[in-house]
Enzyme design. Structure first.
Site, PDB file in Angstrom:
ATOM      1  N   MET A 111      -7.431  39.182  -6.080  1.00 52.63           N
ATOM      2  CA  MET A 111      -6.121  38.522  -5.993  1.00 52.63           C
ATOM      3  C   MET A 111      -6.122  37.512  -4.850  1.00 52.63           C
ATOM      4  SD  MET A 111      -3.656  41.814  -6.733  1.00 52.63           S
ATOM      5  CE  MET A 111      -4.070  42.610  -5.187  1.00 52.63           C
ATOM      6  N   ASP A 112      -6.631  36.329  -5.134  1.00 56.96           N
ATOM      7  CA  ASP A 112      -6.813  35.308  -4.104  1.00 56.96           C
ATOM      8  C   ASP A 112      -5.747  34.214  -4.225  1.00 56.96           C
ATOM      9  OD1 ASP A 112      -7.940  33.979  -1.991  1.00 56.96           O
ATOM     10  OD2 ASP A 112      -9.547  33.058  -3.155  1.00 56.96           O
ATOM     11  N   GLY A 113      -5.209  33.766  -3.080  1.00 52.79           N
ATOM     12  CA  GLY A 113      -4.312  32.615  -3.078  1.00 52.79           C
ATOM     13  C   GLY A 113      -2.860  32.914  -2.743  1.00 52.79           C
ATOM     14  N   SER A 119      -7.566  31.226  -7.793  1.00 57.80           N
ATOM     15  CA  SER A 119      -7.651  30.175  -6.762  1.00 57.80           C
ATOM     16  C   SER A 119      -8.897  29.302  -6.874  1.00 57.80           C
ATOM     17  CB  SER A 119      -7.549  30.752  -5.346  1.00 57.80           C
ATOM     18  OG  SER A 119      -8.767  31.300  -4.890  1.00 57.80           O
TER      19      SER A 119
END
Length: 293
Positions: free
Chosen positions: A46-48, A238
């Site tokens: 879960m990036d960004g 992302s």
């Protein structure tokens, strides 16, 4: 369909109508996907979250709150699709190197969300039969978070439709090191037990049988992620293509998919595309697995 507006925007009844329509659309799409081979385990990097908040000039930490909501929606989509295992990379051990205020905010948010789910009579987890498990070096966390995490795991222990594993205070290198240490300690205990047996009696464990040799299965059973099978799909948002120290041991045959969308903006369509991509490559991945056996 007519949408009735209130002061806050669309009325509750209209929102319910939109949700029902959306659910029917998903049900139709998921039924088509189910004709093909569905993944058993989907993992998310879960990036960004922070960038999402900054790009929209939101308050400090608002991006992470939006990220939590995105995760809950993705859990719903996966449950509706029939995915048995979901894993979310929530907080890396490396993230402790960030500013103390930023780290503390994430810790407070995690505690807040766990307590919120525990306080609900009809939580998302009970409604969809989701069992929650926290994976990682929990000793690095404060006592309140460890206690809350344990209570949530106990509260959802009897749910059996889907397993949601939240990787918190986790890195793959730490997981591998932990598994090797645990395996060595177990083998050492076996050897010490063997040596304690009097001479002349039949040995319970002798080198000739190979019981003092480390085996792959011995290490894997001590992994934090031993609770779930290897992921079929790993999705990262992302636009990054790195695993970032996530499931390095388990991802040898995973389908890796990267989306340019920041995590809070991930949608059902991203999940659909990932599953379609998995189905397109499934034959190749299965063939590769058989060669490794």
């Amino acid at each position: 369909m007519t949408l009735h507006m209130e002061k806050g925007g669309i009325s509750r009844s209209a929102r319910r109508s939109l949700w029902k329509l959306s659910y029917l659309q998903r049900k139709c799409i998921f039924s088509v996907l189910s004709v093909g081979r569905l993944p058993i385990h989907i993992a998310f990097i879960m990036d960004g979250n922070r960038r999402y908040g900054e790009q929209r000039n939101l308050k400090e930490g608002a991006g992470h709150k939006a990220g939590y909501l995105a995760l809950m929606l993705m859990v719903i989509y996966c449950c509706e699709l029939g995915i048995k295992y979901i894993t979310a990379y929530a907080f890396s051990i490396d993230n402790f190197k960030r500013g103390p205020d930023k780290v503390q905010y994430i810790m407070d948010l995690m505690l807040e969300k766990i307590e919120l789910e525990l306080s609900k009579k009809d939580s998302l987890f009970s409604r969809y039969g989701v069992k929650v498990h926290f994976s990682g070096n929990m000793e690095l966390l404060s006592d309140p978070i460890k206690d809350a995490a344990k209570r949530l795991m106990v509260a959802t222990a009897n749910n059996s439709n889907t397993l949601l594993t939240v990787c918190f205070a986790y890195t793959s290198r730490n997981e591998i090191l932990h598994a090797i240490q645990e395996t060595c300690q177990e083998k050492l205990a076996q050897i010490q037990l063997q040596e304690s047996i009097s001479e002349g009696r039949i040995s319970m464990c002798n080198p000739g049988q190979g019981n003092d040799v480390l085996k792959l299965a011995d290490i894997e059973k001590h992994m934090y992620m031993a609770i779930a099978p290897d992921p079929d799909i790993i999705i990262r948002t992302s636009g990054e293509n790195r695993l970032s120290n996530f499931l390095l041991w388990q991802s040898a045959n995973s389908c890796l998919i990267s989306f340019s969308q920041l995590w809070p903006g991930i949608s059902c369509w991203h999940l659909v595309w990932a599953v379609l991509n998995f189905q397109r490559n499934h034959y190749y991945l299965e063939k590769k697995k058989k060669k490794q056996i």
